[in-house]
Design a protein around this motif. Structure first.
Motif, mmCIF file in Angstrom:
data_model
loop_
_atom_site.group_PDB
_atom_site.id
_atom_site.type_symbol
_atom_site.label_atom_id
_atom_site.label_comp_id
_atom_site.label_asym_id
_atom_site.label_seq_id
_atom_site.Cartn_x
_atom_site.Cartn_y
_atom_site.Cartn_z
ATOM 1 N N PHE A 287 -12.151 0.037 -1.312
ATOM 2 C CA PHE A 287 -10.747 0.092 -0.881
ATOM 3 C C PHE A 287 -10.077 1.302 -1.543
ATOM 4 C CE2 PHE A 287 -12.180 -4.151 -0.069
ATOM 5 C CZ PHE A 287 -11.633 -4.433 1.168
ATOM 6 N N GLU A 322 -6.378 -9.856 -7.846
ATOM 7 C CA GLU A 322 -6.930 -9.948 -6.492
ATOM 8 C C GLU A 322 -8.463 -10.030 -6.520
ATOM 9 O OE1 GLU A 322 -5.521 -10.925 -4.087
ATOM 10 O OE2 GLU A 322 -6.022 -9.958 -2.213
ATOM 11 N N ASN A 370 -4.133 -14.482 5.077
ATOM 12 C CA ASN A 370 -5.346 -13.670 5.241
ATOM 13 C C ASN A 370 -6.192 -13.704 3.961
ATOM 14 O OD1 ASN A 370 -4.520 -12.748 7.833
ATOM 15 N ND2 ASN A 370 -3.121 -11.348 6.804
ATOM 16 N N ARG A 373 -8.733 -11.049 2.772
ATOM 17 C CA ARG A 373 -8.322 -9.633 2.679
ATOM 18 C C ARG A 373 -8.074 -9.233 1.229
ATOM 19 N NH1 ARG A 373 -4.105 -8.187 7.061
ATOM 20 N NH2 ARG A 373 -5.960 -8.666 8.301
ATOM 21 N N ASP A 375 -5.996 -7.480 -1.034
ATOM 22 C CA ASP A 375 -4.637 -6.973 -0.877
ATOM 23 C C ASP A 375 -3.878 -7.125 -2.206
ATOM 24 O OD1 ASP A 375 -2.126 -6.281 -0.055
ATOM 25 O OD2 ASP A 375 -1.770 -8.112 1.100
ATOM 26 N N ARG A 378 -0.189 -8.216 -2.499
ATOM 27 C CA ARG A 378 0.322 -9.578 -2.285
ATOM 28 C C ARG A 378 0.921 -10.151 -3.587
ATOM 29 N NH1 ARG A 378 -3.245 -13.039 0.407
ATOM 30 N NH2 ARG A 378 -4.955 -11.558 0.723
#
Ligand code: HEM
Length: 483
Positions: A287, A322, A370, A373, A375, A378
């Motif tokens: 990512f 995460e 989601n 995902r 992310d 978040r």
């Protein structure tokens, strides 16, 4: 209406597959151990958040989500922790090696926790920073641009060196390396589905090999502990704290009763931290935007930031949250009912075994939008409760080593990323393995180049893609690359 006035439903009313034979139960155990994620997802899809099923241990409950996590973590008098290592006969090495803080409950557990707590206090991290920096620098010293390396092995070794040095006061001699090998062999056997399915000590079986590994490993650990005790145990490391542990009537505890504690603490520390560091680097390499943001943040902190500054860096903190949400190093755990009681709206009988899952909770769409995902953003808006986000457990048994683990991981990332661009070898097959901890089955092959911030993700295959949404411009071919 008062909750206590609601009649509880019997355990038999909990939904689940119909009763099966002993052989059927053994087969279920093999299926669970081969892939707990598939198994738990299958049961939840069919029966809901609470399921009754059978395996080689007898009847089990699988409890998913915050409603069940809360009592399992808070009602520690009802829900007891049990050793997660296979039993051996009484007075065997295997039996002694499985005794650890995880097998203690109530007053005994409190005493052991109290004994170990000072070693892991957040304030110790400033002291440890220098050594962790040194081990991270050592790990990187042989890296060259263009090399292909197994990221998992490198990170595992880095963390192993930190743990053996800071928590056990061990040098990097051949004797320590032999201890490392012994631990790896024993752990491999202990978590093999075949050993767990047929736990009978018959010559030449996998279980028999595990018992022999346990004998050898115990001898090595006892030797180390006796030598340390003879030298005097004044250090502030974990081994010294264990060796200073006294009985309730203030007598020295024989090393034979502490050997499992010393071993399991060591294993838990390096397996979980090594895997979390590996997964976090893997996710950052897949990512690129998140990696760019971390690099910006590290650049703003300047070279060699104090650990307080690193720990307060918001992007790194969000990435850690995460990463441990998506791929928690402890994906599931167990409890045993110590007496009859209530579990949600059901009765629970003494000796009922319950499996609960950090991984399954972290992937609930009811809690995380989601959920597959990656992310980090978040975390700017959500604040899940301790029963909804529990990578380090919750309640009176919360992980003792969470500060140390985060300190090692953050320092390692701050040393690696500004210097090295890590690309997963394209078309690698990244699969999960769940033993003592959730890690990559065959490592993660990566190529190294100097960090130039021209970042791209790689197409990969493997069942990691069931756990993390990784989209690619074109479908990846399924090729397995040995790391
Ligand atoms: C990223 C790394 C780590 C993760 C994800 C992790 C996760 C966890 C979890 C989920 C639990 C609770 C298990 C349960 O409720 O059954 C736990 C407990 C524990 N962890 Fe960690 N851990 C990590 C690193 C460490 C380290 C470095 C140590 C140091 C030795 C450590 C020592 C412990 C101990 C002693 C307990 C048992 C606490 C008790 O029962 O009172 N962990 N850990």
């Amino acid at each position: 209406m008062d909750d206590s006035s609601v009649a509880l439903l019997p355990t038999s009313a909990i939904p689940g597959p119909k009763r099966m034979s002993i052989v059927g139960g053994i087969w279920e155990q093999v299926k669970f151990d081969r892939d707990p994620v598939v198994y738990m997802n299958g049961l939840r899809a069919k029966y809901g958040d609470l399921t009754r099923f059978q395996n080689s241990m007898g009847t089990m409950l699988l409890a998913i989500g915050p409603e069940y996590n809360r009592p399992l973590h808070q009602e520690t008098d009802l829900f007891h922790s049990r050793p997660f290592v296979l039993p051996g006969g009484k007075n065997t090495s295997q039996h002694r090696l499985r005794q650890s803080i995880f097998s203690l409950n109530e007053a005994e557990h409190k005493r052991m926790r109290h004994q170990l707590l000072p070693v892991f206090q957040r304030s110790m991290m400033e002291l440890h920073q220098h050594s962790i920096n040194k081990h991270a620098e050592n790990a990187l010293s042989s890296w060259q641009p263009g090399q292909t390396r197994n990221m998992h092995r490198d990170m595992h070794l880095l963390v192993w060196n930190v743990v053996r040095d800071l928590l056990y006061g061990l040098d990097d001699s051949a004797a320590t390396e032999s201890l490392h090998e012994g631990m790896e062999h024993w752990m491999f056997q202990t978590f093999s589905p075949w050993v767990r399915a047929f736990p009978f000590n018959i010559p030449f079986t996998p279980y028999n090999r595990m018992i022999q590994d346990a004998n050898r490993l115990e001898r090595k650990f006892l030797d180390l502990m006796r030598k340390r005790r003879a030298q005097g145990v004044h250090g502030n490391d974990a081994l010294s704290a264990l060796l200073r542990f006294r009985t309730i009537d203030d007598k020295e505890v024989p090393v034979e009763l502490l050997v499992g504690h010393a071993l399991i603490l060591f294993l838990v520390a390096y397996e979980t931290t090594g895997n979390t560091l590996t997964w976090t680097l893997f996710l950052l390499s897949q990512f690129p935007q998140a990696q760019q943001d971390v690099l910006d943040e590290l650049q703003a902190l300047g070279p060699n930031p104090s650990y307080d500054k690193l720990d307060a860096a918001p992007m790194l903190a969000r990435v850690m949250k995460e990463s441990t949400r998506l791929l928690p190093a402890v994906p599931y755990s167990r409890r045993l009912a110590s007496r009859d009681g209530a579990f949600g709206r059901y009765e629970i009988k003494k000796k009922t075994r319950v499996i609960f899952s950090h991984y399954m909770t972290h992937h609930m769409a009811e809690i995380y939008q989601n959920p597959e995902r990656f992310d980090p953003a978040r975390w700017e808006t959500i604040k899940p409760s301790p029963s909804e986000f529990l990578p380090f457990g919750a309640g009176p048994r919360t992980c003792l080593g969470s500060s140390l683990a985060q300190c090692v991981i953050k320092i390692a990332i701050s040393k690696i990323l500004p210097r090295w661009k890590i690309n997963v070898v394209p078309q690698s097959q990244v699969d999960r393995k769940m033993g003592i901890s959730l890690g990559p089955l065959n490592g993660i092959p990566v190529t190294l180049s100097r960090q130039d911030r021209d970042l791209h993700k790689s197409p990969i295959t493997g069942n990691i893609r069931d756990m993390v949404e990784i989209d690619h411009p074109e479908p990846a071919k399924r090729v397995r690359i040995a790391a």
